[in-house]
Design an enzyme around this catalytic site. Structure first.
Site, mmCIF file in Angstrom:
data_model
loop_
_atom_site.group_PDB
_atom_site.id
_atom_site.type_symbol
_atom_site.label_atom_id
_atom_site.label_comp_id
_atom_site.label_asym_id
_atom_site.label_seq_id
_atom_site.Cartn_x
_atom_site.Cartn_y
_atom_site.Cartn_z
ATOM 1 N N LYS A 1 4.794 11.472 4.624
ATOM 2 C CA LYS A 1 5.544 11.299 3.364
ATOM 3 C C LYS A 1 6.618 10.209 3.512
ATOM 4 O O LYS A 1 6.757 9.319 2.666
ATOM 5 C CB LYS A 1 6.185 12.627 2.961
ATOM 6 C CG LYS A 1 7.249 12.522 1.885
ATOM 7 C CD LYS A 1 6.693 12.093 0.543
ATOM 8 C CE LYS A 1 7.793 11.685 -0.412
ATOM 9 N NZ LYS A 1 7.311 11.326 -1.736
ATOM 10 N N CYS B 1 14.262 8.172 -4.164
ATOM 11 C CA CYS B 1 13.287 8.401 -3.097
ATOM 12 C C CYS B 1 13.217 7.216 -2.153
ATOM 13 O O CYS B 1 13.558 7.322 -0.978
ATOM 14 C CB CYS B 1 11.923 8.652 -3.716
ATOM 15 S SG CYS B 1 12.002 9.906 -4.994
HETATM 16 N N1 SAJ Z 1 10.441 -1.888 -7.253
HETATM 17 C C1 SAJ Z 1 10.527 -3.249 -6.985
HETATM 18 N N2 SAJ Z 1 9.361 -3.955 -6.812
HETATM 19 C C2 SAJ Z 1 8.148 -3.350 -6.888
HETATM 20 C C3 SAJ Z 1 8.060 -1.968 -7.139
HETATM 21 C C4 SAJ Z 1 9.234 -1.248 -7.315
HETATM 22 O O1 SAJ Z 1 11.630 -3.818 -6.916
HETATM 23 O O2 SAJ Z 1 7.155 -4.055 -6.746
HETATM 24 C C5 SAJ Z 1 11.671 -1.090 -7.445
HETATM 25 C C6 SAJ Z 1 11.720 -0.389 -8.797
HETATM 26 O O3 SAJ Z 1 12.205 -1.242 -9.789
HETATM 27 C C7 SAJ Z 1 12.640 0.780 -8.502
HETATM 28 C C8 SAJ Z 1 12.327 1.120 -7.043
HETATM 29 O O4 SAJ Z 1 11.657 -0.023 -6.514
HETATM 30 O O5 SAJ Z 1 13.997 0.388 -8.594
HETATM 31 C C9 SAJ Z 1 11.473 2.345 -6.841
HETATM 32 O O6 SAJ Z 1 10.484 2.435 -7.865
HETATM 33 P P1 SAJ Z 1 8.967 2.871 -7.553
HETATM 34 O O7 SAJ Z 1 8.226 2.853 -8.837
HETATM 35 O O8 SAJ Z 1 8.428 2.035 -6.460
HETATM 36 O O9 SAJ Z 1 9.072 4.316 -6.943
HETATM 37 P P2 SAJ Z 1 9.798 5.713 -7.357
HETATM 38 O O10 SAJ Z 1 11.055 5.819 -6.558
HETATM 39 O O11 SAJ Z 1 9.898 5.881 -8.817
HETATM 40 O O12 SAJ Z 1 8.706 6.761 -6.776
HETATM 41 C C10 SAJ Z 1 8.341 6.686 -5.400
HETATM 42 C C11 SAJ Z 1 6.799 6.698 -5.296
HETATM 43 N N3 SAJ Z 1 6.407 6.391 -3.924
HETATM 44 C C12 SAJ Z 1 5.449 5.453 -3.661
HETATM 45 O O13 SAJ Z 1 4.903 4.815 -4.531
HETATM 46 C C13 SAJ Z 1 5.086 5.264 -2.230
HETATM 47 C C14 SAJ Z 1 6.277 8.073 -5.704
HETATM 48 O O14 SAJ Z 1 4.870 8.159 -5.527
HETATM 49 C C15 SAJ Z 1 6.965 9.163 -4.871
HETATM 50 O O15 SAJ Z 1 6.523 10.462 -5.212
HETATM 51 C C16 SAJ Z 1 8.450 9.072 -5.149
HETATM 52 O O16 SAJ Z 1 8.908 7.775 -4.708
HETATM 53 C C17 SAJ Z 1 9.130 10.194 -4.372
HETATM 54 O O17 SAJ Z 1 9.521 11.181 -5.030
HETATM 55 O O18 SAJ Z 1 9.205 10.128 -3.145
#
Ligand code: SAJ
Length: 414
Positions: free
Chosen positions: A212, A266
């Site tokens: 995880k 997360c």
């Molecule tokens: N972000 C970027 N560039 C990207 C993708 C995201 O800057 O290419 C930023 C987003 O804008 C945001 C942050 O990263 O600020 C996180 O967003 P996210 O959509 O990547 O993830 P979370 O935090 O909403 O959810 C994540 C997910 N983990 C993965 O994709 C590996 C989700 O599946 C998990 O369940 C969740 O964390 C968790 O609860 O751990």
């Protein structure tokens, strides 16, 4: 059915949808939360978080009597822990909510009970959970003591759902089930298979815990790589989003998107659990965290640089949420950037966030900062700062953008 009653501890972004899904599959669910407002809201068939389609499901299962929210835990066949695991000032994980959950579950345990931890946790926490339970119940045998002869099954099954897509991903994502023993995991798989369309992968609890953390650390490192590429592209005056789009045409390359920083509860938190557990080894993971944490400041510096040529700059700040098309402002880099711009009196700030009706408390005390609508903010602005790629911002008039200084932190209008 093996599990007729399930108690879920913590009715937040994971506990509530999990409770609702279990209840729609014929299980009697009791959800526990320390916040009486949360309990009251859910019992009225409403929800306190924003997640598409969740309210309709909760309202249905509350009305049918399959889901009840309570303030004090009751007995059940299985217990799912979905409480927060924040970090402390020194980035050390804080697992005290799990310990409290263990204390509340222990008196209700009987032979054959199943205890599942879903909260993102440092490696070893599930075994620690088993020890906390054993401390309270010397009359029962736990898997860390008695292996396959244990009376109670203790399992780690990490949540993996993406906020904004929770109901779909809860059902269709694969699950990792880490049992302290194999039997523990097999018992948990029976429960998850009542609603899961993805597959269950069985392993031990420590492997599941690290898997995880690795998922979120991988995403964080990939985003940090993209942010570093963007900084390098800046040196060469090249558009980094074009670079990444082309590089990703390679069949084995998949670079994520640069942006104003990594928010949410997360990805910006979990990699620290690995760094804390193995500081000498987790060098790349630590650096990725540092790169992503430094992004908001980089954006603030860029805005201040561009604002310096106006005598009284007006800056339209588009978006406050931590990512696109959600209303969640917690741990949001956009919030941090807007707050710093306000604190440093960079200019008049017209903030546009289509998902909120009033400014959050931390932004209310700045006279030069107001919530505005999109067209008004863009019309009046000297500088348009795009912080979140909400779909509402896609259609901003391109001719207007040509007249303004545009800082597009998401490559949304390229
Ligand atoms: N972000 C970027 N560039 C990207 C993708 C995201 O800057 O290419 C930023 C987003 O804008 C945001 C942050 O990263 O600020 C996180 O967003 P996210 O959509 O990547 O993830 P979370 O935090 O909403 O959810 C994540 C997910 N983990 C993965 O994709 C590996 C989700 O599946 C998990 O369940 C969740 O964390 C968790 O609860 O751990």
């Amino acid at each position: 059915m093996d599990y007729q009653t399930v108690a879920v501890i913590g009715l937040g972004y994971i506990g509530l949808p999990t409770s609702a899904i279990l209840a729609t599959h014929g299980i009697q669910v009791v959800g526990v939360d320390v916040n009486p407002n949360v309990v009251a809201t859910i019992n009225q068939g409403r929800i306190h978080i924003v997640e598409p389609e969740l309210e309709a499901v909760v309202s249905g299962v509350v009305a049918s009597g399959r889901l009840r929210a309570v303030s004090r835990l009751e007995g059940a066949d299985a217990f799912i822990i979905a409480v927060p695991t924040p970090f402390k000032d020194d980035h050390a994980p804080d697992v005290s909510y799990i310990e409290q959950a263990a204390r509340s579950i222990a008196p209700h345990l009987r032979g054959g009970a199943l205890v599942i931890l879903e909260s993102t946790s440092p490696v070893g926490t599930t075994e620690q959970l088993s020890r906390w339970l054993a401390r309270e119940r010397s009359d029962l045998r736990f898997p860390h003591q008695a292996a396959e002869a244990a009376d109670v099954n203790v399992v780690y099954c990490p949540e993996r759902v993406l906020p904004g897509h929770v109901l779909h991903e809860l059902v269709y994502n694969d699950r990792i089930i880490g049992g302290i023993t194999r039997r523990c995991a097999e018992r948990a798989a029976i429960l998850y298979n009542t609603f899961l369309k993805g597959q269950c992968f069985i392993t031990d609890s420590r492997t599941a815990e690290m898997a995880k953390l690795s998922e979120n650390a991988f995403r964080d490192a990939n985003i940090a790589f993209a942010n570093e590429l963007a900084a390098i592209a800046d040196v060469f005056d090249i558009n980094p989003w074009n670079v990444i789009e082309l590089a990703n045409r390679h069949p084995r390359v998949n670079i994520l998107q640069p942006g104003p920083g990594v928010g949410g509860h997360c990805i910006a938190v979990d990699p620290w659990f690995l760094v804390h557990g193995a500081p000498a080894q987790a060098r790349l993971i630590r650096t990725a965290r540092e790169i992503n944490d430094a992004q908001p400041r980089q954006v603030v510096c860029k805005v201040k640089q561009r604002a310096a040529r106006f005598s009284a700059p007006v800056i339209a700040c588009l978006g406050l949420a931590y990512k696109a098309d959600i209303d969640d402002l917690r741990e949001s880099p956009a919030m941090e950037i807007v707050r710093e711009l306000a604190e440093e009196r960079t200019g008049t700030l017209l903030v546009v966030e289509p998902h909120i009706k009033e400014l959050p408390g931390s932004l209310r005390d700045f006279p030069e900062l107001t919530l505005a609508n999109l067209s008004e903010a863009c019309d009046k602005a000297d500088i348009i700062l795009l912080l979140v790629n909400h779909r509402q911002f896609k259609g901003v008039d391109r001719r207007l953008l040509l007249e303004k200084v545009v800082i597009d932190t998401r490559g949304f209008w390229r």
